[in-house]
Design a protein around this motif. Structure first.
Motif, PDB file in Angstrom:
ATOM      1  N   SER A 116       0.831  -1.202   0.000  1.00 42.26           N
ATOM      2  CA  SER A 116       0.000   0.000   0.000  1.00 42.26           C
ATOM      3  C   SER A 116       0.867   1.255   0.000  1.00 42.26           C
ATOM      4  O   SER A 116       0.603   2.200  -0.735  1.00 42.26           O
ATOM      5  CB  SER A 116      -0.901  -0.041   1.240  1.00 42.26           C
ATOM      6  N   GLN A 137      -5.110   7.694  -1.427  1.00 41.00           N
ATOM      7  CA  GLN A 137      -5.217   6.515  -0.559  1.00 41.00           C
ATOM      8  C   GLN A 137      -6.429   5.669  -0.936  1.00 41.00           C
ATOM      9  O   GLN A 137      -6.361   4.443  -0.948  1.00 41.00           O
ATOM     10  CB  GLN A 137      -5.285   6.922   0.915  1.00 41.00           C
ATOM     11  N   SER A 138      -7.529   6.309  -1.281  1.00 47.73           N
ATOM     12  CA  SER A 138      -8.723   5.584  -1.717  1.00 47.73           C
ATOM     13  C   SER A 138      -8.426   4.800  -2.998  1.00 47.73           C
ATOM     14  O   SER A 138      -8.826   3.636  -3.136  1.00 47.73           O
ATOM     15  CB  SER A 138      -9.868   6.567  -1.946  1.00 47.73           C
ATOM     16  N   GLU A 141      -6.251   1.761  -2.094  1.00 49.33           N
ATOM     17  CA  GLU A 141      -7.030   0.683  -1.476  1.00 49.33           C
ATOM     18  C   GLU A 141      -7.856  -0.061  -2.510  1.00 49.33           C
ATOM     19  O   GLU A 141      -7.919  -1.298  -2.491  1.00 49.33           O
ATOM     20  CB  GLU A 141      -7.923   1.252  -0.366  1.00 49.33           C
ATOM     21  N   ARG A 142      -8.467   0.679  -3.430  1.00 53.84           N
ATOM     22  CA  ARG A 142      -9.273   0.050  -4.491  1.00 53.84           C
ATOM     23  C   ARG A 142      -8.393  -0.806  -5.407  1.00 53.84           C
ATOM     24  O   ARG A 142      -8.759  -1.918  -5.775  1.00 53.84           O
ATOM     25  CB  ARG A 142      -9.993   1.142  -5.288  1.00 53.84           C
ATOM     26  N   LEU A 145      -7.255  -3.978  -3.592  1.00 49.47           N
ATOM     27  CA  LEU A 145      -8.407  -4.881  -3.463  1.00 49.47           C
ATOM     28  C   LEU A 145      -8.676  -5.618  -4.777  1.00 49.47           C
ATOM     29  O   LEU A 145      -8.917  -6.824  -4.786  1.00 49.47           O
ATOM     30  CB  LEU A 145      -9.643  -4.082  -3.034  1.00 49.47           C
ATOM     31  N   GLY A 154      -2.940  -8.345   1.140  1.00 46.57           N
ATOM     32  CA  GLY A 154      -2.897  -6.895   1.273  1.00 46.57           C
ATOM     33  C   GLY A 154      -1.792  -6.234   0.470  1.00 46.57           C
ATOM     34  O   GLY A 154      -1.542  -5.039   0.619  1.00 46.57           O
TER      35      GLY A 154
END
Length: 178
Positions: A116, A137-138, A141-142, A145, A154
């Motif tokens: 990340s 950051q969004s 994360e997407r 994922l 992760g």
């Protein structure tokens, strides 16, 4: 390695051909370019001097690309490293080589996975001030994922990266004419 002289020796050309996808003529062209960049005639180019290469200067990921060129982390790039790294951008380079190079650009801490924090650093360099940190950051994360589909740890492994890049046109995106 012949860098003190103005010409490469035949055995040096053969060595460069063995580690790259370049022809003899292309290696000679690269050598002239390298010598031009090696302003202090030391046989290596300082990482900071590589930032001045026009093709790199306009790329927001230039620092990451140069870091991959400087595989041993010494802050300079030898002619051998220069040829080996540029070989990835050849039309004759295999897709796997291009994928490996791209993966290394994203693997900032060089631990074999894109975490990340690695992805945040690279995406922030790419988008600059167009997105704030929360938006980046969004996106991180997407992306993780969606790509972390093999082991769900992760982070993005090379296998997951290859799978995520399946439809990417790396052959054109990572090809330059020498």
């Amino acid at each position: 390695m012949g860098l003190e002289s103005s010409r490469l020796q035949p055995e040096e050309i053969e060595e460069m051909r063995a580690i790259s996808t370049f022809s003899e003529a292309q290696i000679k062209t690269l050598y002239r370019r390298f010598k031009h960049l090696d302003k202090d005639n030391t046989g290596s180019i300082a990482v900071d001097d590589m930032q001045g290469i026009p093709e790199l200067a306009m790329n927001p990921l230039s620092r990451r690309i140069v870091a991959v060129f400087d595989a041993d982390g010494r802050g300079e790039v030898s002619f051998r490293q220069f040829v080996a790294a540029l070989s990835v951008f050849s039309r004759d380079a295999k897709r796997e080589q291009k994928l490996s190079f791209a993966f290394k650009v994203y693997d900032v801490n060089n631990d074999g996975v894109i975490s990340s924090s690695d992805l945040f650093i690279v995406l922030k360099q790419m988008v600059g001030s167009n997105l704030d940190d929360a938006q980046v950051q969004s996106l991180v994360e997407r992306t993780i994922l969606e790509a972390d589909t093999i082991d769900n740890d992760g982070a993005i492994s090379f296998g997951e990266f290859k799978r995520a890049m399946f439809n990417a046109d790396l052959e054109n995106a990572l090809t330059i004419d020498i």
